[in-house]
Write a protein that holds these residues in place. Sequence first.
Motif, PDB file in Angstrom:
ATOM      1  N   PRO A 134     184.402  10.578 106.841  1.00 39.84           N
ATOM      2  CA  PRO A 134     185.763  10.326 107.337  1.00 39.84           C
ATOM      3  C   PRO A 134     185.907   8.989 108.065  1.00 39.84           C
ATOM      4  N   ILE A 135     184.935   8.641 108.900  1.00 43.60           N
ATOM      5  CA  ILE A 135     185.068   7.410 109.684  1.00 43.60           C
ATOM      6  C   ILE A 135     184.916   6.183 108.790  1.00 43.60           C
ATOM      7  N   SER A 136     184.117   6.301 107.723  1.00 45.86           N
ATOM      8  CA  SER A 136     183.996   5.195 106.771  1.00 45.86           C
ATOM      9  C   SER A 136     185.305   4.996 106.016  1.00 45.86           C
ATOM     10  N   HIS A 137     185.950   6.094 105.635  1.00 42.04           N
ATOM     11  CA  HIS A 137     187.230   5.998 104.930  1.00 42.04           C
ATOM     12  C   HIS A 137     188.339   5.489 105.850  1.00 42.04           C
ATOM     13  N   LEU A 138     188.227   5.743 107.148  1.00 39.39           N
ATOM     14  CA  LEU A 138     189.211   5.209 108.096  1.00 39.39           C
ATOM     15  C   LEU A 138     189.158   3.688 108.096  1.00 39.39           C
ATOM     16  N   ALA A 139     187.957   3.139 108.092  1.00 36.05           N
ATOM     17  CA  ALA A 139     187.786   1.687 108.122  1.00 36.05           C
ATOM     18  C   ALA A 139     188.051   1.050 106.761  1.00 36.05           C
ATOM     19  N   THR A 140     187.728   1.783 105.692  1.00 33.83           N
ATOM     20  CA  THR A 140     187.962   1.285 104.327  1.00 33.83           C
ATOM     21  C   THR A 140     188.631   2.387 103.526  1.00 33.83           C
ATOM     22  N   PRO A 141     189.950   2.498 103.616  1.00 39.43           N
ATOM     23  CA  PRO A 141     190.657   3.609 102.958  1.00 39.43           C
ATOM     24  C   PRO A 141     190.414   3.640 101.452  1.00 39.43           C
ATOM     25  N   PRO A 142     190.233   4.837 100.885  1.00 39.17           N
ATOM     26  CA  PRO A 142     189.979   4.977  99.444  1.00 39.17           C
ATOM     27  C   PRO A 142     191.081   4.356  98.600  1.00 39.17           C
ATOM     28  N   MET A 158     190.513  12.087 105.725  1.00 32.59           N
ATOM     29  CA  MET A 158     190.226  13.509 105.667  1.00 32.59           C
ATOM     30  C   MET A 158     190.507  14.065 104.279  1.00 32.59           C
ATOM     31  N   GLN A 159     191.575  13.608 103.667  1.00 35.86           N
ATOM     32  CA  GLN A 159     191.950  14.075 102.333  1.00 35.86           C
ATOM     33  C   GLN A 159     190.815  13.865 101.332  1.00 35.86           C
ATOM     34  N   TYR A 160     190.216  12.680 101.326  1.00 36.90           N
ATOM     35  CA  TYR A 160     189.155  12.390 100.357  1.00 36.90           C
ATOM     36  C   TYR A 160     187.834  13.040 100.742  1.00 36.90           C
ATOM     37  N   SER A 161     187.635  13.280 102.039  1.00 29.87           N
ATOM     38  CA  SER A 161     186.451  14.044 102.451  1.00 29.87           C
ATOM     39  C   SER A 161     186.556  15.474 101.938  1.00 29.87           C
ATOM     40  N   TYR A 162     187.759  16.054 102.027  1.00 32.56           N
ATOM     41  CA  TYR A 162     187.970  17.397 101.481  1.00 32.56           C
ATOM     42  C   TYR A 162     187.686  17.413  99.979  1.00 32.56           C
ATOM     43  N   PHE A 163     188.147  16.378  99.301  1.00 31.03           N
ATOM     44  CA  PHE A 163     187.963  16.342  97.849  1.00 31.03           C
ATOM     45  C   PHE A 163     186.484  16.271  97.488  1.00 31.03           C
ATOM     46  N   ASP A 164     185.735  15.392  98.162  1.00 32.18           N
ATOM     47  CA  ASP A 164     184.325  15.199  97.824  1.00 32.18           C
ATOM     48  C   ASP A 164     183.475  16.422  98.131  1.00 32.18           C
ATOM     49  N   GLY A 329     189.358  -1.003  88.789  1.00 25.56           N
ATOM     50  CA  GLY A 329     188.457  -1.413  89.865  1.00 25.56           C
ATOM     51  C   GLY A 329     188.052  -0.245  90.745  1.00 25.56           C
ATOM     52  N   GLY A 330     187.289  -0.570  91.778  1.00 24.42           N
ATOM     53  CA  GLY A 330     186.837   0.441  92.721  1.00 24.42           C
ATOM     54  C   GLY A 330     185.550   1.135  92.327  1.00 24.42           C
ATOM     55  N   LEU A 331     184.771   0.533  91.379  1.00 24.29           N
ATOM     56  CA  LEU A 331     183.554   1.185  90.903  1.00 24.29           C
ATOM     57  C   LEU A 331     182.533   1.340  92.024  1.00 24.29           C
ATOM     58  N   GLU A 332     182.361   0.290  92.826  1.00 24.29           N
ATOM     59  CA  GLU A 332     181.352   0.352  93.885  1.00 24.29           C
ATOM     60  C   GLU A 332     181.683   1.461  94.893  1.00 24.29           C
ATOM     61  N   TRP A 333     182.955   1.586  95.246  1.00 25.77           N
ATOM     62  CA  TRP A 333     183.360   2.646  96.186  1.00 25.77           C
ATOM     63  C   TRP A 333     183.067   4.015  95.594  1.00 25.77           C
ATOM     64  N   MET A 334     183.388   4.195  94.309  1.00 25.38           N
ATOM     65  CA  MET A 334     183.143   5.482  93.659  1.00 25.38           C
ATOM     66  C   MET A 334     181.649   5.786  93.582  1.00 25.38           C
ATOM     67  N   GLN A 335     180.823   4.753  93.371  1.00 24.64           N
ATOM     68  CA  GLN A 335     179.376   4.957  93.334  1.00 24.64           C
ATOM     69  C   GLN A 335     178.855   5.454  94.674  1.00 24.64           C
ATOM     70  N   TRP A 336     179.401   4.938  95.753  1.00 26.21           N
ATOM     71  CA  TRP A 336     178.942   5.326  97.077  1.00 26.21           C
ATOM     72  C   TRP A 336     179.463   6.686  97.496  1.00 26.21           C
ATOM     73  N   TRP A 337     180.615   7.087  96.950  1.00 27.26           N
ATOM     74  CA  TRP A 337     181.229   8.314  97.427  1.00 27.26           C
ATOM     75  C   TRP A 337     181.428   9.338  96.316  1.00 27.26           C
ATOM     76  N   THR A 338     182.545   9.318  95.605  1.00 27.75           N
ATOM     77  CA  THR A 338     182.878  10.430  94.708  1.00 27.75           C
ATOM     78  C   THR A 338     181.846  10.643  93.606  1.00 27.75           C
ATOM     79  N   TYR A 339     181.434   9.577  92.908  1.00 24.45           N
ATOM     80  CA  TYR A 339     180.459   9.760  91.839  1.00 24.45           C
ATOM     81  C   TYR A 339     179.131  10.267  92.394  1.00 24.45           C
ATOM     82  N   PHE A 340     178.710   9.723  93.534  1.00 23.30           N
ATOM     83  CA  PHE A 340     177.456  10.179  94.142  1.00 23.30           C
ATOM     84  C   PHE A 340     177.551  11.645  94.540  1.00 23.30           C
ATOM     85  N   MET A 341     178.657  12.035  95.174  1.00 26.47           N
ATOM     86  CA  MET A 341     178.808  13.422  95.598  1.00 26.47           C
ATOM     87  C   MET A 341     178.817  14.366  94.395  1.00 26.47           C
ATOM     88  N   MET A 342     179.579  13.999  93.360  1.00 28.71           N
ATOM     89  CA  MET A 342     179.620  14.839  92.168  1.00 28.71           C
ATOM     90  C   MET A 342     178.224  14.993  91.555  1.00 28.71           C
TER      91      MET A 342
END
Length: 532
Positions: A134-142, A158-164, A329-342
């Motif tokens: 959550p705090i990372s997404h606050l500083a760099t919103p998805p 919080m929304q994207y933390s719930y999703f992941d 775009g946004g591949l690097e963000w997805m690698q660190w978060w959604t793709y990694f979590m999935m």
Amino acid sequence: MTDHLDTATAVAVDELPPPSAGNDDRRANRLGSVFWASVGVSAVFVAWAVLFTDNLNAVTADSLNWVTSTFGWTYLVVTLAILIFLVFLAFSPAGDIRLGKDHDRPEFSTITWFAMILSAVMGIGLVSYGVAEPISHLATPPHGLADPNTPAAAVRAMQYSYFDWGLQAWAIFAIFGLAIAYSTYRKGRPTLVSQLFYPLLGERVNGPIGKLIDVLAVFSTLFGTTTSLGLGALQVNNGLARLFGMPVTSVSQVLIIAAVTAVFTMSAVTGVSKGIKYLSQASSVLAVALFVFVLVVGPTVFVANLYTESIGMWASDFFRMSLQGTAFGGLEWMQWWTYFMMAWWVSWGAFVGVFLARISKGRTIRGFIVGVLVVPSVVFFTWFTVFGGTAIHIDLYEGGDIAQQTATDINSAFFATLDHFPLAGLTSAIAILLVVMFFVSGADANTYVLSMMTSKGSLDPRRWVLILWGVLTGITAIVLMLAGGLSALQNTVIVTSLPFLVIIAGLAVAFYKELSADRRDARSNLKENHDA
């Protein structure tokens, strides 16, 4: 999860009765090609990491970019499709079918069953990411959906933390648990992933194709475990550095992994079920106590309002989030978060599925799906909101720098939040203890499951097999930590999970095919009996 997902699993493994008489423990005396192939390739991977570290990093980094840019969308589509399938199944007539024979009833009360699922949820990941995401997404919103460090960014965080950490993750576990429970309890097959494909492959599940499926299940589980071990070591190291000044170095992390590996391997070999049971109960109590403490001393009203607003945003945006890829775009963000979590959830699918199956005999398909999807998701959402929401309030309204500390070292987020409240030393020590407890109990059970899957589904693997997988798990975590730390762990789990994602999609199809065939046969028999 995960993951990062277990405290009660070890209890389930050690104490619950065997799933089926079809699992002949003598299989342990006939180690086959799945065992030797899994151990051999694991040894080759370890040697590669030790002898050609730079080459390993280059190959995994290139593979990561190729996998996520080419097939990243499949993680989104497959997990959403499985979730929709489960919801459909729960509300269909098939939801009345029991995971077992028609006369079977649940071995545990509903409250006890929920408690075991909740215990399975409480793991390393909640400490590692409960504040950090959550705090990372606050500083760099998805996806640039809000301006950084604003109220809008807080809701998106919080929304994207719930999703992941929500429904998609538990859909993966639920489909595995359903398929394993149905195959084992209702059809009497061995507890192996390959056996879930019997409706599609027939007797070929006992041949080379089935063995390949089992080997892929082993590797997916192995790398999911090593990722959790690496995260746990990073968390413990960071906490000990804050409390006692231990240097945050690879040497410290290796020593931590080695010590914990020795403990969980010994536990798995000796089968100290009472010790693991008490460890699981103690960790649950400590987690609840820490949760209540932060909820009471933190910004309670703010957290409650943030929870309500974020849940609304998550619900209204659910399908958009579920299918939002990287076309623009946004591949690097997805690698660190959604793709990694999935990928992490996929890698833990077989292990958590075995656990869920072991505690769910006699439950209806509908009851299983609703319980597994809803209860853990609510726990995740609540935990993330209390800890992550508290950190967000500190940064937005109290001049905190938790986001800045997290950007420097993601493993500092949880402890940086606790530093803002009374008894910081005590609560940090409790957090470290929690991670160690999750570490030991989860890895203990994972070692058992790896040994079981490579011993032809035996419920009583040989001791030396348990020791071997315990040591291999620890060594693999160590070499990946030395090779590139958290990045190496994340890269490897994403790359190795892709083949297993295909297996998950296939087992969902196989399960539906078998379920449909059994229901047709039941209706036909009923008609024949009625006519007679």
